[in-house]
Design a protein around this motif. Structure first.
Motif, PDB file in Angstrom:
ATOM      1  N   LYS A 121      52.012 -67.556 -68.823  1.00 15.22           N
ATOM      2  CA  LYS A 121      51.546 -69.016 -68.578  1.00 15.22           C
ATOM      3  C   LYS A 121      51.630 -69.639 -70.211  1.00 15.22           C
ATOM      4  O   LYS A 121      52.085 -71.113 -70.249  1.00 15.22           O
ATOM      5  N   GLU A 122      51.068 -69.225 -70.741  1.00 17.58           N
ATOM      6  CA  GLU A 122      50.910 -69.688 -72.006  1.00 17.58           C
ATOM      7  C   GLU A 122      52.411 -69.581 -72.658  1.00 17.58           C
ATOM      8  O   GLU A 122      52.556 -70.676 -73.578  1.00 17.58           O
ATOM      9  N   LEU A 123      53.347 -68.942 -72.293  1.00 15.48           N
ATOM     10  CA  LEU A 123      54.794 -68.532 -72.689  1.00 15.48           C
ATOM     11  C   LEU A 123      55.147 -70.119 -71.965  1.00 15.48           C
ATOM     12  O   LEU A 123      56.475 -70.434 -73.318  1.00 15.48           O
ATOM     13  N   ALA A 124      55.692 -70.258 -71.283  1.00 16.15           N
ATOM     14  CA  ALA A 124      55.688 -71.643 -70.488  1.00 16.15           C
ATOM     15  C   ALA A 124      55.192 -72.326 -71.000  1.00 16.15           C
ATOM     16  O   ALA A 124      56.780 -73.480 -71.062  1.00 16.15           O
ATOM     17  N   ASP A 125      54.435 -72.851 -71.519  1.00 20.19           N
ATOM     18  CA  ASP A 125      53.950 -74.001 -72.237  1.00 20.19           C
ATOM     19  C   ASP A 125      54.339 -73.983 -73.949  1.00 20.19           C
ATOM     20  O   ASP A 125      54.768 -75.333 -74.113  1.00 20.19           O
ATOM     21  N   PHE A 126      54.118 -72.708 -73.994  1.00 22.47           N
ATOM     22  CA  PHE A 126      54.549 -73.237 -76.144  1.00 22.47           C
ATOM     23  C   PHE A 126      56.044 -72.759 -76.011  1.00 22.47           C
ATOM     24  O   PHE A 126      56.278 -72.683 -77.573  1.00 22.47           O
TER      25      PHE A 126
END
Length: 325
Positions: free
Chosen positions: A47-52
């Motif tokens: 999820k954080e990879l998708a956000d950043f």
């Protein structure tokens, strides 16, 4: 005709590097990254990879069979293992000096790499750091080209940055060891006049009853000063100790000593000495390259406790500090 023989030095430095590399891989290279991910919530990480991370960059990595965190940091990863900041710094090709220097304002994050420490100030800024690092990672991805992108290639990039860091660290250790040897030699010379001592300073009393301080410093490496009054000194000797053993770099070391001695002259030091860790030194050349140096000595001779060079060093220490001979 007798065949010519050759003498190749022992690869001691490379052996030391190999030992250090094992530890570094466990702490802040791909091995450490994989170990950290193993115990994490992968859904949260994704999820954080998708956000950043830009979608197009994630797609490129996926097409190469690579996960995003191999190139892009995210907050949950750095929070779980703060030392992984070193992984990304090395991967992007930044030395510690450049990365944590004043230009980028990243000094608050250095405790993460050095000690795995997250404080209130740097912890709150980790998301902003990850955004900035992601931009850098995108530039790297674009620059190297997706066709060359593999785990092995990224590991190679990290090692290219790590090599100079290890060598620089080795040089610092050599320099420190050289300073310690000279400090110990001086300690032996003035032992009978010592009033107090610690790891940073020796205080002696000379024949006139005055206090003389022999101190570790950074510039110069060792300085000897006579105390005249409260916070007033007579600067006697400034010593620059160059512990490197590489003869080919002796000119640079003498040049560095000259810069320090010029400042020492301005500070009023009576004598400026340069002590090197290379035995075959051309003294005439050395004086031309460091005219501010009064005396050149060699660590091997000065720390030996015997020989003409040590006797000269000893007699001048005694005379200039004013202690009984």
């Amino acid at each position: 005709m007798k065949p010519k023989s050759f003498r190749i030095p022992s690869p001691d430095l490379q052996i030391d590097f190999s030992i250090a590399l094992v530890q570094i891989r466990r702490e802040c290279l791909q091995e450490a990254l994989c170990k950290t991910i193993k115990d994490m919530d992968i859904a949260g990480l994704d999820k954080e990879l998708a956000d950043f991370v830009p979608k197009k960059d994630m797609a490129i990595l996926a097409s190469r069979g690579l996960r995003g965190e191999l190139l892009f940091p995210v907050p949950c990863l750095l929070t779980r293992n703060p030392k992984l900041l070193a992984y990304y710094r090395l991967l992007y090709g930044f030395s510690q000096k450049a990365f944590y220097g004043a230009e980028f304002g990243l000094a608050i994050f250095k405790p993460m790499e050095d000690r795995g420490l997250i404080s209130k100030s740097n912890g709150e800024s980790i998301p902003s750091l990850c955004h900035a690092l992601s931009e850098c990672a995108s530039s790297l991805l674009k620059g190297v080209g997706e066709e060359r992108l593999t785990k092995e290639f990224m590991d190679d990039l990290s090692l290219l940055t790590l090599g100079p860091q290890l060598r620089g660290g080795a040089n610092v250790r050599k320099g420190t060891a050289g300073i310690v040897r000279i400090f110990e030699s001086i300690t032996g010379i003035v032992r009978e006049s010592v009033v107090s001592s610690n790891r940073q300073c020796i205080e002696i009393k000379n024949a006139a009853g005055r206090r003389v301080l022999i101190e570790f410093s950074s510039d110069p490496d060792i300085m000897i000063r006579e105390v005249m009054a409260e916070k007033r000194y007579r600067n006697i000797i400034a010593m620059e100790i160059k512990g490197g053993t590489d003869f080919s770099n002796i000119h640079n070391r003498i040049g560095e000593a000259e810069k320090s001695h010029q400042k020492a002259r301005q500070a009023g030091f009576v004598e400026c000495w340069t002590i090197v860790n290379v035995d075959k030194i051309d003294i005439d050349m050395a004086h031309r390259e460091s005219p501010s140096t009064n005396r050149f000595y060699r660590i091997s001779q000065t720390a030996s406790g015997a020989g003409e060079e040590f006797k000269d060093f000893r007699s001048r220490i005694i005379a200039l500090t004013g202690i009984p001979g």
